[in-house]
Design a protein around this motif. Sequence first.
Motif, mmCIF file in Angstrom:
data_model
loop_
_atom_site.group_PDB
_atom_site.id
_atom_site.type_symbol
_atom_site.label_atom_id
_atom_site.label_comp_id
_atom_site.label_asym_id
_atom_site.label_seq_id
_atom_site.Cartn_x
_atom_site.Cartn_y
_atom_site.Cartn_z
ATOM 1 N N ARG A 17 0.835 -1.208 0.000
ATOM 2 C CA ARG A 17 0.000 0.000 0.000
ATOM 3 C C ARG A 17 0.869 1.257 0.000
ATOM 4 N N LEU A 18 1.885 1.263 0.867
ATOM 5 C CA LEU A 18 2.749 2.438 0.961
ATOM 6 C C LEU A 18 3.505 2.660 -0.342
ATOM 7 N N VAL A 19 4.009 1.582 -0.937
ATOM 8 C CA VAL A 19 4.714 1.702 -2.217
ATOM 9 C C VAL A 19 3.787 2.305 -3.271
ATOM 10 N N ALA A 20 2.538 1.808 -3.327
ATOM 11 C CA ALA A 20 1.580 2.327 -4.303
ATOM 12 C C ALA A 20 1.296 3.807 -4.063
ATOM 13 N N ALA A 21 1.152 4.187 -2.793
ATOM 14 C CA ALA A 21 0.878 5.593 -2.473
ATOM 15 C C ALA A 21 2.046 6.480 -2.872
ATOM 16 N N LEU A 22 3.269 6.046 -2.588
ATOM 17 C CA LEU A 22 4.440 6.849 -2.937
ATOM 18 C C LEU A 22 4.632 6.920 -4.447
ATOM 19 N N GLU A 59 -3.753 1.403 -9.913
ATOM 20 C CA GLU A 59 -4.090 0.034 -10.299
ATOM 21 C C GLU A 59 -3.690 -0.951 -9.206
ATOM 22 N N VAL A 60 -2.542 -0.707 -8.586
ATOM 23 C CA VAL A 60 -2.110 -1.568 -7.483
ATOM 24 C C VAL A 60 -3.076 -1.450 -6.310
ATOM 25 N N PHE A 61 -3.523 -0.217 -6.023
ATOM 26 C CA PHE A 61 -4.512 -0.016 -4.964
ATOM 27 C C PHE A 61 -5.766 -0.845 -5.216
ATOM 28 N N PHE A 62 -6.247 -0.851 -6.452
ATOM 29 C CA PHE A 62 -7.459 -1.595 -6.772
ATOM 30 C C PHE A 62 -7.247 -3.107 -6.617
ATOM 31 N N LEU A 63 -6.069 -3.593 -6.978
ATOM 32 C CA LEU A 63 -5.742 -5.009 -6.758
ATOM 33 C C LEU A 63 -5.817 -5.348 -5.271
ATOM 34 N N VAL A 64 -5.146 -4.525 -4.470
ATOM 35 C CA VAL A 64 -5.125 -4.760 -3.024
ATOM 36 C C VAL A 64 -6.530 -4.632 -2.452
ATOM 37 N N SER A 65 -7.310 -3.687 -2.965
ATOM 38 C CA SER A 65 -8.670 -3.487 -2.465
ATOM 39 C C SER A 65 -9.522 -4.724 -2.713
ATOM 40 N N GLY A 66 -9.414 -5.331 -3.902
ATOM 41 C CA GLY A 66 -10.163 -6.552 -4.169
ATOM 42 C C GLY A 66 -9.836 -7.635 -3.169
ATOM 43 N N LEU A 146 -16.330 3.123 -3.903
ATOM 44 C CA LEU A 146 -17.693 3.040 -3.380
ATOM 45 C C LEU A 146 -18.572 2.156 -4.252
ATOM 46 N N LYS A 147 -18.410 2.260 -5.559
ATOM 47 C CA LYS A 147 -19.194 1.405 -6.455
ATOM 48 C C LYS A 147 -18.797 -0.060 -6.286
ATOM 49 N N PHE A 148 -17.537 -0.302 -6.048
ATOM 50 C CA PHE A 148 -17.092 -1.667 -5.769
ATOM 51 C C PHE A 148 -17.735 -2.187 -4.491
ATOM 52 N N TYR A 149 -17.843 -1.350 -3.470
ATOM 53 C CA TYR A 149 -18.469 -1.762 -2.217
ATOM 54 C C TYR A 149 -19.948 -2.093 -2.420
ATOM 55 N N VAL A 150 -20.617 -1.326 -3.276
ATOM 56 C CA VAL A 150 -22.029 -1.622 -3.566
ATOM 57 C C VAL A 150 -22.153 -3.004 -4.187
ATOM 58 N N LEU A 151 -21.268 -3.324 -5.113
ATOM 59 C CA LEU A 151 -21.292 -4.645 -5.743
ATOM 60 C C LEU A 151 -21.019 -5.743 -4.718
ATOM 61 N N MET A 152 -20.055 -5.515 -3.838
ATOM 62 C CA MET A 152 -19.746 -6.517 -2.815
ATOM 63 C C MET A 152 -20.888 -6.654 -1.818
ATOM 64 N N ALA A 153 -21.633 -5.571 -1.597
ATOM 65 C CA ALA A 153 -22.791 -5.650 -0.691
ATOM 66 C C ALA A 153 -23.837 -6.617 -1.243
ATOM 67 N N MET A 192 -17.574 -0.839 -14.562
ATOM 68 C CA MET A 192 -16.235 -0.235 -14.517
ATOM 69 C C MET A 192 -15.213 -1.065 -15.294
ATOM 70 N N PRO A 193 -15.369 -1.227 -16.601
ATOM 71 C CA PRO A 193 -14.506 -2.123 -17.363
ATOM 72 C C PRO A 193 -13.023 -1.782 -17.289
ATOM 73 N N GLN A 194 -12.682 -0.498 -17.069
ATOM 74 C CA GLN A 194 -11.265 -0.129 -16.990
ATOM 75 C C GLN A 194 -10.597 -0.656 -15.733
ATOM 76 N N TYR A 195 -11.375 -0.813 -14.662
ATOM 77 C CA TYR A 195 -10.788 -1.132 -13.360
ATOM 78 C C TYR A 195 -11.243 -2.479 -12.808
ATOM 79 N N ALA A 196 -12.313 -3.042 -13.362
ATOM 80 C CA ALA A 196 -12.820 -4.323 -12.872
ATOM 81 C C ALA A 196 -11.770 -5.425 -12.855
ATOM 82 N N PRO A 197 -10.888 -5.538 -13.872
ATOM 83 C CA PRO A 197 -9.906 -6.630 -13.829
ATOM 84 C C PRO A 197 -9.047 -6.636 -12.575
#
Length: 384
Positions: A17-22, A59-66, A146-153, A192-197
């Motif tokens: 996470r820190l690497v992605a943020a930096l 993109e790394v954040f989204f991977l980690v978020s999944g 937030l949209k990802f959270y709605v889907l997970m809900a 979200m086709p750009q970020y769903a993968p």
Amino acid sequence: MSQRRPVPRLAALDGLRLVAALMVVCYHYLALSRPWGHDPVTVFPTLHRFAEFGWLGVEVFFLVSGFVICMSVWGRSLGDFAVSRVSRLFPAYWVAVPLTALVVNKWPEITSIRGWDDVVVNLTMVQAGNNTRNVDDVYWTLFVELKFYVLMAIVVLCGVTYRNVLIFCGAWTVAAALAPSLGIPALAAFAMPQYAPYFIAGIAFYLMRRFGSNALLWGIVLFQLLLAQRYIHYRVAINLGHVAADQLPSWPVRLIVVAGFAVVGAIALGAFDKVQWQWLSTAGAITYPLYLIHMFIGMTLIHHFRHLLPAPVLVGSVIALMMATAWLIHRLVERPAGKWVRDAMKRGIEDVRLNSPARRRTRPRSPLPPAPEERRPLHGAGVH
């Protein structure tokens, strides 16, 4: 049934996470012209070449978020999931929005506040949904989350099981693949086709962590990696401009994406379980507030003092200041306010449960055996 194995905290995820943020911080400070008033290649001729790919930290954040969100919904009710997300996201955000607005209003050198109504609406975190301008440009990723959270809900409502999560991944993959050609705005907005993968691959990696790897899960990951290639040019154009997207080689971007998949996969398979450095926990904790405050505040400071300090000293000082401020927000705001929000929401949800009619429960004629995935040992259970 075999006993669950005690599993250490995934400290490597905090480090990632820190690497992605930096990466994102360096992209904004070293690769964009706004903080310097001209092309920063003249200021950082070597670092600029690396920093211009720092936007891939998203993109790394989204991977980690999944990975993390799939882990967080397991065994939780919808109310529990909502409590965990709201108490995690909003306290730091409620500080970042007015802090950024005050700095930008004081020194409107990089951007300006169009109106304080926009600032108020930004406090909801759904400003992108009603076309309200973001106080800070980095907030666009929060609406994606937030949209990802709605889907997970929806998964939580259906029941979080191995089978249901796999069905969800399949359905989302189909929706994301077809959304661009179907011309249905609502479908494209949530698919979200750009970020769903990245989200789907992160989910598959968590399933590997929990249940063990197999050909099906690896197939999902590889399929998402291939789908992600479709939007590489689009993402380069958004972040570096259409001219750069046409002229720059795409292989560095593709290599970084593959590396992100590889690192999260290695974490899922336990390759970094022995990495338990205590400071990584703090690194992971400050990542979110650092991301929230670094862009417009940091770029404004660089622009304001760019003629007074040497560029390397100025950038290093601003990064250090942003990290220290992020730590203060975590300690003084996120911890106490997060607990208050969590407790208040739990009380509210409990009131709803107490004042809602209980559902009738009918006993089946013949009890069904537990689903196969529920009988398996939970490899990786208990990771926080």
